[in-house]
Design a protein around this motif. Structure first.
Motif, PDB file in Angstrom:
ATOM      1  N   GLN A 182       0.835  -1.211   0.000  1.00 31.78           N
ATOM      2  CA  GLN A 182       0.000   0.000   0.000  1.00 31.78           C
ATOM      3  C   GLN A 182       0.863   1.252   0.000  1.00 31.78           C
ATOM      4  O   GLN A 182       1.676   1.453   0.901  1.00 31.78           O
ATOM      5  CB  GLN A 182      -0.923   0.002   1.235  1.00 31.78           C
ATOM      6  N   GLN A 183       0.670   2.078  -1.016  1.00 34.49           N
ATOM      7  CA  GLN A 183       1.363   3.385  -1.041  1.00 34.49           C
ATOM      8  C   GLN A 183       0.605   4.367  -0.162  1.00 34.49           C
ATOM      9  O   GLN A 183      -0.623   4.353  -0.115  1.00 34.49           O
ATOM     10  CB  GLN A 183       1.411   3.900  -2.490  1.00 34.49           C
ATOM     11  N   ILE A 184       1.356   5.195   0.544  1.00 32.97           N
ATOM     12  CA  ILE A 184       0.692   6.283   1.278  1.00 32.97           C
ATOM     13  C   ILE A 184       1.444   7.601   1.058  1.00 32.97           C
ATOM     14  O   ILE A 184       2.644   7.629   0.785  1.00 32.97           O
ATOM     15  CB  ILE A 184       0.561   6.026   2.799  1.00 32.97           C
ATOM     16  N   TYR A 185       0.663   8.654   1.145  1.00 39.88           N
ATOM     17  CA  TYR A 185       1.221  10.003   1.254  1.00 39.88           C
ATOM     18  C   TYR A 185       0.959  10.454   2.683  1.00 39.88           C
ATOM     19  O   TYR A 185      -0.092  10.134   3.247  1.00 39.88           O
ATOM     20  CB  TYR A 185       0.473  10.972   0.335  1.00 39.88           C
ATOM     21  N   THR A 186       1.898  11.205   3.236  1.00 43.48           N
ATOM     22  CA  THR A 186       1.608  11.850   4.512  1.00 43.48           C
ATOM     23  C   THR A 186       0.976  13.206   4.219  1.00 43.48           C
ATOM     24  O   THR A 186       1.275  13.821   3.194  1.00 43.48           O
ATOM     25  CB  THR A 186       2.899  12.051   5.325  1.00 43.48           C
ATOM     26  N   VAL A 187       0.109  13.635   5.099  1.00 40.58           N
ATOM     27  CA  VAL A 187      -0.526  14.942   4.918  1.00 40.58           C
ATOM     28  C   VAL A 187      -0.355  15.746   6.199  1.00 40.58           C
ATOM     29  O   VAL A 187       0.068  15.207   7.233  1.00 40.58           O
ATOM     30  CB  VAL A 187      -2.036  14.795   4.591  1.00 40.58           C
ATOM     31  N   ARG A 237       6.103  19.849   5.761  1.00 40.24           N
ATOM     32  CA  ARG A 237       6.272  19.285   7.111  1.00 40.24           C
ATOM     33  C   ARG A 237       6.185  17.752   7.160  1.00 40.24           C
ATOM     34  O   ARG A 237       7.015  17.112   7.801  1.00 40.24           O
ATOM     35  CB  ARG A 237       5.257  19.980   8.045  1.00 40.24           C
ATOM     36  N   PRO A 238       5.198  17.121   6.469  1.00 42.32           N
ATOM     37  CA  PRO A 238       5.122  15.656   6.614  1.00 42.32           C
ATOM     38  C   PRO A 238       6.292  14.918   5.976  1.00 42.32           C
ATOM     39  O   PRO A 238       6.461  13.735   6.195  1.00 42.32           O
ATOM     40  CB  PRO A 238       3.811  15.296   5.888  1.00 42.32           C
ATOM     41  N   HIS A 239       7.111  15.599   5.176  1.00 44.53           N
ATOM     42  CA  HIS A 239       8.201  14.925   4.482  1.00 44.53           C
ATOM     43  C   HIS A 239       9.513  15.099   5.222  1.00 44.53           C
ATOM     44  O   HIS A 239      10.512  15.568   4.670  1.00 44.53           O
ATOM     45  CB  HIS A 239       8.338  15.474   3.063  1.00 44.53           C
ATOM     46  N   THR A 240       9.530  14.726   6.465  1.00 48.82           N
ATOM     47  CA  THR A 240      10.775  14.851   7.223  1.00 48.82           C
ATOM     48  C   THR A 240      11.072  13.521   7.908  1.00 48.82           C
ATOM     49  O   THR A 240      10.170  12.694   8.093  1.00 48.82           O
ATOM     50  CB  THR A 240      10.659  15.960   8.303  1.00 48.82           C
ATOM     51  N   TRP A 241      12.315  13.345   8.310  1.00 49.32           N
ATOM     52  CA  TRP A 241      12.704  12.069   8.907  1.00 49.32           C
ATOM     53  C   TRP A 241      11.978  11.811  10.225  1.00 49.32           C
ATOM     54  O   TRP A 241      11.720  10.673  10.589  1.00 49.32           O
ATOM     55  CB  TRP A 241      14.219  12.013   9.106  1.00 49.32           C
ATOM     56  N   ASP A 242      11.633  12.894  10.955  1.00 49.82           N
ATOM     57  CA  ASP A 242      10.952  12.631  12.236  1.00 49.82           C
ATOM     58  C   ASP A 242       9.558  12.044  11.986  1.00 49.82           C
ATOM     59  O   ASP A 242       9.078  11.219  12.761  1.00 49.82           O
ATOM     60  CB  ASP A 242      10.905  13.873  13.143  1.00 49.82           C
ATOM     61  N   VAL A 243       8.926  12.446  10.881  1.00 47.54           N
ATOM     62  CA  VAL A 243       7.620  11.844  10.574  1.00 47.54           C
ATOM     63  C   VAL A 243       7.814  10.379  10.169  1.00 47.54           C
ATOM     64  O   VAL A 243       7.033   9.502  10.552  1.00 47.54           O
ATOM     65  CB  VAL A 243       6.882  12.640   9.471  1.00 47.54           C
ATOM     66  N   TYR A 244       8.877  10.117   9.412  1.00 43.54           N
ATOM     67  CA  TYR A 244       9.182   8.719   9.094  1.00 43.54           C
ATOM     68  C   TYR A 244       9.348   7.916  10.394  1.00 43.54           C
ATOM     69  O   TYR A 244       8.804   6.804  10.522  1.00 43.54           O
ATOM     70  CB  TYR A 244      10.455   8.605   8.234  1.00 43.54           C
TER      71      TYR A 244
END
Ligand SMILES: Cc1cc2nc3c(=O)[nH]c(=O)nc-3n(C[C@H](O)[C@H](O)[C@H](O)COP(=O)(O)O)c2cc1C
Length: 398
Positions: A182-187, A237-244
């Motif tokens: 499943q692909q996801i995008y963070t928002v 913001r959602p594209h950062t290592w802390d969100v990962y």
């Protein structure tokens, strides 16, 4: 014919560089106009589709302009998209002969995270398959990939919901119940992301493909001409290592980062415990002049080849032939995705998607025979002439 009309002004201007023909000449248009009973604007007979680029021509005949623009568009003036398609010719093959290659037919399967698939390619996550088949949309991808025992990576922004796709999973694949990722995008609102991940877990997805190459919305000139083709503005913001890290803490599923384009990011991903990386420039849809997958794979091969041994490496963008697949595999890529070709094939519904899969499997086998391999294990960089890649490769100390 629209195709010929569109390119004929450039043919006259032969003083200039070779015109870019984004639909390969497979003899399809000649055949349709001279031999087949076909009328412009109608879908050609599926049996007359002999190679993946034929699906593009076919889809263009019948898709509404807006839908066509959505599938075909790329970022900016589309140089990245063009490079994705053009790069293959700069990497000739170096076939070896006088070898027994008879076994290849039974040896094009791959394994990913303990799951087996019949071929080294998969349907890449692409949203809104409803443009090409409004009723069945991604159900065709599910069913054709299940029947052909290949991987389907479902897009979060699919026309069908995660649950609707789960409901049509096959139970009799080589993995038992059909495996999808499943692909996801963070928002911005991460609660939505957590819910989506949980939905993927609840429906039995076997990996999360986290797309990271969309920190901003992109300049999509071709799409901007049509209403309804614009993308919502992204946020960084959602594209950062802390969100990962937060995602990592919430699921035990393997996480594959999609959109890796440099060896530095590949290395960082591994350092942070990512389970797989997916080399992609989003089919040239995000950033003008972002690199093609074979350029990225070569950069990794030259700077940190061990990465290919450490985690499964997937790749997509511009792949259209069996030899494209073999070239990426020769550098160490495990599985290769295709986006647009399957979206185009979907104008024929399930049968079209299945034919696309079969055509590509056949090309891999035939090209593999003539390349001199008896299994995918035999693929290695010496089967490629990498002179052109070597001239441009970025060397880093990392
Ligand atoms: C119509 C369309 C929609 C797409 N939607 C998504 C998406 O929702 N998520 C994603 O990660 N990639 C998306 N992609 C990118 C694909 O996953 C893939 O990277 C790309 O299509 C590969 O290039 P190709 O079309 O040349 O094969 C989309 C691509 C297309 C053509």
């Amino acid at each position: 014919m629209r195709f010929l009309v569109a390119v004929s002004p450039f043919i006259g201007a032969s003083l200039a560089a070779r015109p870019f023909l984004d639909v390969a000449d497979t003899g399809f248009t000649d055949y349709l106009t001279k031999t087949a009973e076909w009328t412009e604007g109608k879908l050609p007979d599926l049996q007359d589709i002999r190679a993946l680029p034929d699906f593009e021509f076919a889809a263009k005949q019948v898709l509404p302009e807006e839908s066509w623009a959505f599938y075909r568009l790329a970022a900016g003036q589309e140089w990245g998209y063009r490079n994705n398609l053009d790069i293959w010719k700069k990497v000739p093959l170096r076939p070896r002969f006088m070898r027994d290659v008879t076994d290849l037919e039974n040896n094009i399967g791959i394994e990913l995270f303990g799951h087996n698939f019949s071929a080294p390619f998969f349907i890449a996550p692409a949203g809104n398959a409803g443009h090409s088949d409004p009723e069945r949309a991604e159900l065709n991808f599910m069913e054709a990939s299940g029947d052909e025992d290949i991987l389907y990576t479902a897009a979060l922004y699919a026309t069908k919901t995660i649950e609707e796709l789960d409901a049509v999973k096959r139970n009799d694949t080589s993995n038992g119940r059909q495996v999808i990722f499943q692909q996801i995008y963070t928002v911005d609102d991460l609660d939505i992301t957590w819910t989506n991940i949980q939905r993927a877990v609840d429906t039995g997805a076997k990996a999360i493909v986290l797309t990271v190459d969309t920190p901003g919305s992109s300049v999509r000139v071709r799409g901007a001409r049509h209403s309804g083709v614009d993308y919502p503005a992204a946020s960084t913001r959602p594209h950062t290592w802390d969100v990962y890290d937060e995602i990592r803490a919430r699921t035990d599923l393997p996480i594959i980062l999609k959109g890796i384009q440099t060896v530095e990011d590949a290395k960082e991903a591994l350092d942070r415990g990512v389970d797989g990386i997916y080399l992609s420039n989003h089919g040239g849809r995000q950033l003008e002049f972002s690199p093609s997958p074979i350029e990225i794979a070569y950069e990794i091969y030259r700077n940190a080849p061990h990465i290919f041994q450490q985690v499964p490496v997937l790749a997509d963008s511009g792949v259209r032939t069996g030899s494209d697949v073999l070239k990426l595999l020769a550098l160490g890529v495990r599985a290769v995705g295709l986006g647009r070709p399957f979206m185009y094939a979907n104008v024929y519904g399930y049968e079209g998607v299945r034919r696309a899969i079969r055509l590509l499997k056949n090309e891999i086998i035939q090209d593999g025979w003539n390349l001199g391999i008896s299994s995918l294990e035999d693929l290695n960089p010496n089967l490629l002439n990498v002179k052109s890649l070597e001239q441009n490769v970025h060397r880093v100390t990392c």
